[in-house]
Design an enzyme around this catalytic site. Structure first.
Site, PDB file in Angstrom:
ATOM      1  N   GLU A  58      -6.776   2.408   4.847  1.00 44.62           N
ATOM      2  CA  GLU A  58      -6.085   1.127   4.708  1.00 44.62           C
ATOM      3  C   GLU A  58      -4.975   1.036   5.750  1.00 44.62           C
ATOM      4  OE1 GLU A  58      -4.328   0.263   0.941  1.00 44.62           O
ATOM      5  OE2 GLU A  58      -6.197   0.410  -0.191  1.00 44.62           O
TER       6      GLU A  58
ATOM      7  N   GLU B 225      -4.773   6.526  -3.902  1.00 39.52           N
ATOM      8  CA  GLU B 225      -3.350   6.855  -3.945  1.00 39.52           C
ATOM      9  C   GLU B 225      -2.934   7.469  -5.286  1.00 39.52           C
ATOM     10  OE1 GLU B 225      -0.958   3.562  -2.612  1.00 39.52           O
ATOM     11  OE2 GLU B 225      -1.782   3.693  -0.582  1.00 39.52           O
TER      12      GLU B 225
END
Length: 477
Positions: free
Chosen positions: A292, A144
């Site tokens: 995820e 991220e």
């Protein structure tokens, strides 16, 4: 391990308005579209992520045994710890290995450093002379980065390219290299048909990244959390819709532009990604891999009301069924089901932040379940994590005197057959209170048909999904 903030927290200003439009349309608008291709090759699978911010984390060898017992064959690691990879080599699992965010600058600035990283972290476990050539399934560079460490964004793609080149030079180009991105890079995701990538990233980063991924047959890695979409919706998203629960047609989300119905938020998020890709005119197909997704089992009651064991159980159990058993794909791409990694295997009790940050795991750090998933029939994945495969053992937290007293009751008034843990018998070793008590507790628990409360023992017992005979950390009988 790099940044591990949960993805998708930021949203566009039109999110709530779009959700109102989606939910306000009537079911008579239902229609069907032809299937779209893509989505990756092979059968879809469910894996789990493994974080290490855990008090008394299982040793690498015990962790490998635990994965075997739970029939988990796909894992995502947040680094490339050689001790853990060595242990995993015997577990039958395949692992995405990670490059932490704090290593991006070095790898993105120097191809030689990237080559050395591959030689040190990958070749021992994937090279021609390795005993486990199939262990490493992919490399996830950073985590991220656009939101967690935006200052490293200029070196992210060079790091990916340098690692891919180093793998190719080692005849390991079959190992794809990508980077897990947050869902927040997709703007206006609801309805999916109007989604697009953040324009400040599209030309400078996303397009070059997609070009590289297409050229190297690597997936676009994304972290998708319907939980955060629910939290941000101020009640507009029905909680059942976020957890794959069936809804009456009048409550299903409907895209007003395509008239497609969405029975769950997860598929709507995936279709938003597909539309954003299409809007960039990406010519070559790039499969999406969800690196995820998950749901917290506990949180602050006021600030995180949807973080509960029941909700986490429902979401993850239904997710497994959706991906592995049903395999429907999405309304825009029926039949093209993306594979996913559940965040996460263990509760990371050492993680800072909101209460929920330490409560995303399927299991506690000692291997006992946080809740009992209903995932039977999912091609063996978490085959032990069902109400049909539960066992009772002595709690790690219970006082030894309390454990001894509970064992005395189980072998006495409880009428458990404790013959096997007597001196000279087959289950006498290891000769310690907790091992003997685990045998006695489970004997009683099974004899009672695993009835509710039959593993309580005044707090000395706890339910586990791992057969004590399969997992050396517990009773070895």
């Amino acid at each position: 391990m790099g940044s591990r903030s949960r993805g998708g927290r930021s949203s566009s200003g039109l999110l709530l308005l779009s959700l109102h439009l989606l939910l306000g349309l009537h079911s008579s608008l239902r229609c069907f579209v032809s299937a779209a291709g893509g989505g990756g090759s092979g059968e879809p699978y469910v894996g789990v992520t493994i974080g290490t911010a855990v008090t008394n984390l299982l040793s690498p060898s015990d962790l490998a045994a635990f994965l075997r017992a739970q029939r988990i064959t796909r894992v995502r690691l947040y680094d490339a710890d050689p001790r853990l990879l060595s242990a995993l080599a015997s577990s039958g699992a395949r692992a995405i290995v990670g490059v932490p965010n704090d290593e991006l600058l070095a790898l993105g600035s120097s191809p030689a450093t990237a080559s050395a990283w591959v030689s040190r972290r990958v070749l021992p476990f994937a090279g021609a002379n390795s005993s486990s050539p199939g262990l490493i399934s992919a490399i996830a560079v950073g985590d991220e980065v656009p939101t967690a460490l935006p200052s490293a964004l200029p070196v992210l793609l060079p790091a990916i390219q340098s690692l891919a080149a180093a793998l190719a030079a080692a005849n390991l180009s079959s190992i794809p290299v990508s980077t897990p991105l947050p869902f927040s890079i997709v703007l206006d995701p609801f309805p999916p048909s109007q989604a697009y990538f953040n324009q400040s990233l599209a030309k400078s980063f996303i397009l070059p990244l997609l070009s590289h991924l297409a050229n190297t047959s690597a997936p676009l890695m994304l972290n998708l959390y319907p939980y955060y979409s629910l939290m941000q919706s101020s009640g507009v998203v029905p909680v059942d819709n976020a957890m794959f629960k069936p809804l009456p047609p009048s409550l299903e989300m409907v895209d007003p532009n395509t008239l497609l119905h969405y029975t769950n938020v997860f598929d709507a998020m995936l279709d938003a990604v597909y539309v954003a890709l299409k809007n960039l005119n990406v010519s070559a197909p790039v499969p999406v891999l969800v690196t995820e997704t998950g749901w917290p089992s506990y949180g602050d009651r006021k600030e995180e009301p949807y973080a509960s064991r029941d909700n986490a159980n429902t979401y993850n159990s239904n997710l497994i069924k959706h991906v592995v058993t049903d395999k429907p794909g999405t309304p825009m791409r029926p039949g093209a089901q993306a594979s996913v990694y559940i965040y996460e295997l263990f509760n990371e009790d050492l993680r800072p932040g909101p209460v929920s940050e330490a409560n995303w795991g399927l299991f506690h750090g000692n291997g006992t379940p946080v809740y009992l998933l209903h995932a039977s029939g999912a091609d063996g994945f978490l085959g032990n994590a069902t109400t049909d495969r539960t066992f009772c053992i002595a709690s790690d937290d219970a006082d030894e005197k309390a454990v001894q007293a509970a064992m005395d009751w189980a072998c006495g008034p409880g009428r458990s057959d404790c013959t096997a843990i007597q001196p000279g018998e087959g289950c006498y070793q290891p000769n310690d209170v907790r091992s003997h008590a685990s045998f006695a507790f489970d004997t009683y628990y099974q004899s009672q048909g695993k009835a509710g409360g039959s593993c309580y023992f005044q707090g000395a017992g706890m339910v586990t999904t791992t057969d004590p005979s399969e997992y050396s950390h517990f009773l070895a009988c």
